[in-house]
Design an enzyme around this catalytic site. Structure first.
Site, PDB file in Angstrom:
ATOM      1  N   ARG A  71       2.421   0.766  -8.416  1.00 58.77           N
ATOM      2  CA  ARG A  71       2.736  -0.672  -8.373  1.00 58.77           C
ATOM      3  C   ARG A  71       3.051  -1.212  -9.769  1.00 58.77           C
ATOM      4  O   ARG A  71       3.833  -2.139  -9.909  1.00 58.77           O
ATOM      5  CB  ARG A  71       1.573  -1.454  -7.768  1.00 58.77           C
ATOM      6  CG  ARG A  71       0.965  -0.873  -6.495  1.00 58.77           C
ATOM      7  CD  ARG A  71       1.988  -0.583  -5.416  1.00 58.77           C
ATOM      8  NE  ARG A  71       1.342  -0.137  -4.189  1.00 58.77           N
ATOM      9  CZ  ARG A  71       1.980   0.463  -3.188  1.00 58.77           C
ATOM     10  NH1 ARG A  71       3.284   0.688  -3.274  1.00 58.77           N
ATOM     11  NH2 ARG A  71       1.327   0.832  -2.102  1.00 58.77           N
ATOM     12  N   HIS A 182       2.677   4.201   8.575  1.00 53.65           N
ATOM     13  CA  HIS A 182       3.259   2.889   8.290  1.00 53.65           C
ATOM     14  C   HIS A 182       4.233   2.482   9.395  1.00 53.65           C
ATOM     15  O   HIS A 182       4.459   1.294   9.626  1.00 53.65           O
ATOM     16  CB  HIS A 182       4.016   2.898   6.956  1.00 53.65           C
ATOM     17  CG  HIS A 182       3.152   3.107   5.759  1.00 53.65           C
ATOM     18  ND1 HIS A 182       2.800   4.362   5.310  1.00 53.65           N
ATOM     19  CD2 HIS A 182       2.559   2.226   4.913  1.00 53.65           C
ATOM     20  CE1 HIS A 182       2.037   4.244   4.239  1.00 53.65           C
ATOM     21  NE2 HIS A 182       1.871   2.961   3.975  1.00 53.65           N
ATOM     22  N   ASP A 251      -7.437   1.503   6.453  1.00 47.31           N
ATOM     23  CA  ASP A 251      -6.109   1.403   5.860  1.00 47.31           C
ATOM     24  C   ASP A 251      -5.542   0.043   6.274  1.00 47.31           C
ATOM     25  O   ASP A 251      -6.162  -0.706   7.048  1.00 47.31           O
ATOM     26  CB  ASP A 251      -5.236   2.568   6.317  1.00 47.31           C
ATOM     27  CG  ASP A 251      -4.127   2.905   5.310  1.00 47.31           C
ATOM     28  OD1 ASP A 251      -3.813   2.055   4.457  1.00 47.31           O
ATOM     29  OD2 ASP A 251      -3.559   4.011   5.394  1.00 47.31           O
TER      30      ASP A 251
END
Length: 337
Positions: A71, A182, A251
């Site tokens: 990030r 995801h 998660d």
């Protein structure tokens, strides 16, 4: 305090976020690239989160693995190597690989500490499997459980030495998944005996301070619910077989492996036995739905949270980021390009 780790929308707190977070008092926060511009801005943001919470040790999380998951990125911050390089070094010199992983993790922690971040969602203890989806891929520390465990422990120790709490993931193992959680719900059809390979690194690091669950179904243990929503997997496998007694977070609730509205997802992971529900998007409507579905944090979860954060209380690295990166790079120099 509520049992939530929450994201936020931008590079500074909005008035709406300030009011919402102040009334909700989430257990902690998680930051993403959208929240990050430069060193001064990021430090101001983490200072604001600490001031808002009234806790100097409020967990402020980030996914700063190195490689494709980072990030904080160049040119403001240095790039860090992907986990696969340490695995390749292990083939040549196991002790050097363990030391390189430790130096690398400590360097990451030093960088995070400079901007007020105290929890890194690292290391992955997922054992890489041939033919699996590459969502893990080069993020894995290897395909052999003992080396994954050895380097994983070095990462935890390196992060701690630099003042950051490590989070082992994705418990009880994402390495066999043939799909990206995801995007969709992976189902791992391996039998219980084969899954012992996946459990082995988590068992070796059962004393880790924090762990993150996998949104993966393991029919050998639970035919219907993914690990994050399965009381059986959390109770019998994660807390039982693995013996993990640290802080257990889900998660991200926003991943498409999960179904139902956001309140249902949050209530579900907490009812299954997660200590903390993780929500990353910073979407206010989603967070409001979650807030309406959860109660205050339980005593056991609060104890685990406090215990995890106490492992880095007052810790500061005696070595600089540049010194640690140089030691890492010297060890990795023997790995073929």
């Amino acid at each position: 305090m509520t049992p939530l780790f929450l994201g936020l929308a931008g590079t500074e707190l909005s008035d709406a976020e300030r009011g919402f977070f102040k009334s909700l008092d989430p257990a902690g926060y998680i930051l993403f690239k959208r929240n990050i511009a430069d060193t001064a801005q990021l430090r101001a943001l983490t200072d604001a989160l600490r001031e808002l919470s009234g806790r100097d040790d409020v967990p402020i999380l980030i996914d700063q693995e190195g490689g494709r998951v980072a990030r904080m990125q160049p040119p403001v911050w240095p790039a860090f190597p992907r986990a696969e390089l340490f695995d390749r070094l292990y083939d040549i010199a196991p002790v050097s690989a363990i030391e390189a992983a430790r130096h690398n993790a400590q360097a990451i922690a030093v960088m995070l500490g400079e901007v007020g971040i105290n929890v890194d969602c690292l290391p992955l203890l997922d054992v890489r499997q041939p033919g699996a989806h590459d969502i893990i891929g080069d993020r894995a520390l290897g395909a052999e459980p003992l080396r994954v465990a050895a380097m994983g422990r070095a990462v935890i120790e390196g992060l701690r030495a630099g003042g950051a709490v490590g989070v082992v993931k994705h418990i009880p193992g994402h390495g066999r998944a043939m799909a990206d959680s995801h995007v969709e719900l992976p189902v791992v059809g391996a039998g219980a005996d084969a899954l012992e390979t996946d459990l082995a690194p988590f068992i070796a690091l059962s004393d880790a301070p924090m762990a993150m669950t996998a949104h993966v179904v393991y029919p050998a243990w639970d035919t219907t619910e993914c690990a994050s929503l399965s009381a059986r997997v959390i109770g019998e496998i994660i807390r039982g077989r693995i013996g993990f007694d640290g802080l257990l977070m889900s998660d991200d609730l926003g991943m498409h492996a999960l179904s139902g509205d956001f309140g249902q997802r949050a209530a579900g992971v907490l009812a299954a036995g997660c200590d903390i529900a993780l929500h990353c998007s910073g979407d206010m409507a989603e967070m409001e739905a979650i807030a309406g579905a959860v109660g205050p944090i339980g005593d056991a979860a609060r104890t685990r949270l406090d215990r995890a954060m106490a492992t880095v209380a007052g810790r500061r690295s005696s070595a600089s980021l540049d010194e640690l990166a140089a030691k890492r790079d010297a060890l990795l120099a023997v790995v073929p390009a």
